[in-house]
Every structure is written in C-alpha cells, then in structure tokens.
Write an enzyme that holds these catalytic residues in place. Sequence first.
Site, PDB file in Angstrom:
ATOM      1  NE  ARG A   1      19.617  13.783  -2.830  1.00 40.58           N
ATOM      2  CZ  ARG A   1      18.847  13.191  -1.901  1.00 40.58           C
ATOM      3  NH1 ARG A   1      18.115  13.904  -1.089  1.00 40.58           N
ATOM      4  NH2 ARG A   1      18.849  11.877  -1.800  1.00 40.58           N
TER       5      ARG A   1
ATOM      6  NE  ARG B   1       7.112 -10.225  -0.476  1.00 36.79           N
ATOM      7  CZ  ARG B   1       7.639  -9.457  -1.431  1.00 36.79           C
ATOM      8  NH1 ARG B   1       6.855  -8.711  -2.178  1.00 36.79           N
ATOM      9  NH2 ARG B   1       8.933  -9.444  -1.623  1.00 36.79           N
TER      10      ARG B   1
ATOM     11  N   PRO C   1       0.808  -1.213   0.000  1.00 34.53           N
ATOM     12  CG  PRO C   1      -0.311  -1.292   2.023  1.00 34.53           C
ATOM     13  CD  PRO C   1       0.875  -1.813   1.329  1.00 34.53           C
ATOM     14  CD  GLU C   2       2.461   3.361  -4.382  1.00 41.31           C
ATOM     15  OE1 GLU C   2       2.583   4.572  -4.655  1.00 41.31           O
ATOM     16  OE2 GLU C   2       2.602   2.472  -5.231  1.00 41.31           O
TER      17      GLU C   2
END
Length: 276
Positions: free
Chosen positions: A156, A113, A2-3
């Site tokens: 970055r 998992r 899930p995000e």
Amino acid sequence: MPELPEVETVRQYLLPRIVDRRIVTARFLDHRVLPLMEAAAASQILIGRTIHDITRRGKYLVFWLSAQGMIIVHLRMTGRLFVVDGLGPPAGERCSAWFQLDNGQGLCFQDTRRFGTIYVGDQQLLSEIPGLANLGPDPTSSKWTGSVLHQRIHQRRAPIKSLLLNQTVVAGIGNIYADESLHCAGIHPQRLGLSLDAEECDTLAQCVKDILQSALAYEGTTFRDFRLGYDQTGSFQERLQVYGRTGEECRHCSGSIERISIAGRSSHYCPNCQPS
DNA sequence: GAGAGCCTGGCG
DNA sequence: CGCCAGGCTCTC
C-alpha cells in the site's frame, strides 16, 4: 469520538445495567439516527424483546436480543449511551433514541453532532452493514500480529497513519490511538505502508495492542464533553504522549511535538523519535 | 491519495 | 468570527 477503548468501556458500563431487561417501548426522536428503516418499523421489531448480551466489533456495539433480534450502534464522533431512571428521556437531555426497559429505567442514545447510527433487525445485520462486514482484525484478538499487519500493508502506498485509520485494515483505531501507537513504535505517520519492514510491523502491531490495552485499563480518554455512561470519565488523557500536545515537550527526548495534516486528520508526532 | 460533506458546539 | 473536533462515506 470514541475509539475501541471508549466503546469497550461503554459496553462494560451497559452490560450489567441492561442484560436480561425487556424492551417495553422504543422511541426514535431523530430520524437521522436510523438510516435504513422507519422509526415505526424499528419500534415494532423491538417491543417485547429481551436483551441477552452486548458484544463489540471494532467501534460497533452489538445488542443480542431474544428471538434473533439485534440492535447495532455506532457512536461515530459524539454518540453516548447511558441508562437512567424514568419513563422517558430525562428533562434537559436530548436523546435521539430512547429504549424503555421493564424496570422503570431507560437507555438513552444522545448524539450532539448526529453522525451516530442505530441499525435494527435480526442477525443478518452483521453481514448487511458494509462497514461492519468488512472490518479488519480486532487488535485485541489473537488475529492481530505483526505479520498480519505486514501482509495487509506491504503493497500500500498510503501513509501508515491513514492505513491505521482504515477500518478494513484493522478495526477500532481512531485518530488518538493511531498517533499514540506510531509514537510508541517510533514510526513517522507519513511513512508509506510499503516502506515498513517486517520488524517495524511487529513493533507497531505490539504498540497498537499495548496502547489500546492501557487506554482500556484507564477507561479511555476524556476531554471536551465526552462521558462514559451518565457522568463517568476516563483518565488516559493524562498519559497521552503526542495527541493534543502540539508544541509541548516530548516525554522521551525533550523534542517538540509537531502537528501536520494527513488525509484531513490532524496528526501529532515527535520528529526526533519518529524520523521520516 | 486528497477534499468535501454530514452536523453541532466549544474555544481563542 | 474562524477553526477545531475521538468517524466515515463519497467524489475527484
């Protein structure tokens, strides 16, 4: 798994079902779910506390309990939380943790998992869990703007895809919505952070916001075995533009969606809409 | 930066 | 059987 939109959907599912409920007992059936504490100590803290509220920060769920108590849950890839009737985990459901409530129902944490984690303690937890204390701005908040994004990535060298997945840059984005946001903004996932100008950052920040908001409106993305609550599913998968569509036609330009690996994560994009 | 590792299960 | 998976951490 899930995000942000899925975690927020789980929060909205749970809240009316467990707010004002008292925890009668707490059982931790897989020790890996509690990385910082013994099961007995965690149970001891939780017994008798009332759940006052659930909030979300990035992909973390924060349960606010009576007497300064707190439970923090990270679902990682396959974690689920659901409420069912019963005085213990339902037959056939492997719950890593079970919170018995005072109304004959219980909250099950299930995690195929076993990457998911539960932290138990008081409000100190908010600053003690490194991944939580160092989160970047939540894209659903007013702290998320193009200039904030630009300021955070303009020096970055990492690919923008990796930066969107970096939770200290921005909180809550995962592999699906990183790809969808970059497609929305017309930005190639391998573009370096420092190569994005202010205007592109404005576009990308807005796309992140729009994609997440839309995904939340459709209660997230569901495939494989993901479920929101006990058996509910989201429907944003029908609106995905690039994720999981390798070789299919781009809905904008009819080009072919490609898949490459960036920092070990599959990345889907349209070479035509998102030039390098 | 990239890659391995943590785990289990589904799919081709 | 090998590959893949919505996350994150740690090492080179």
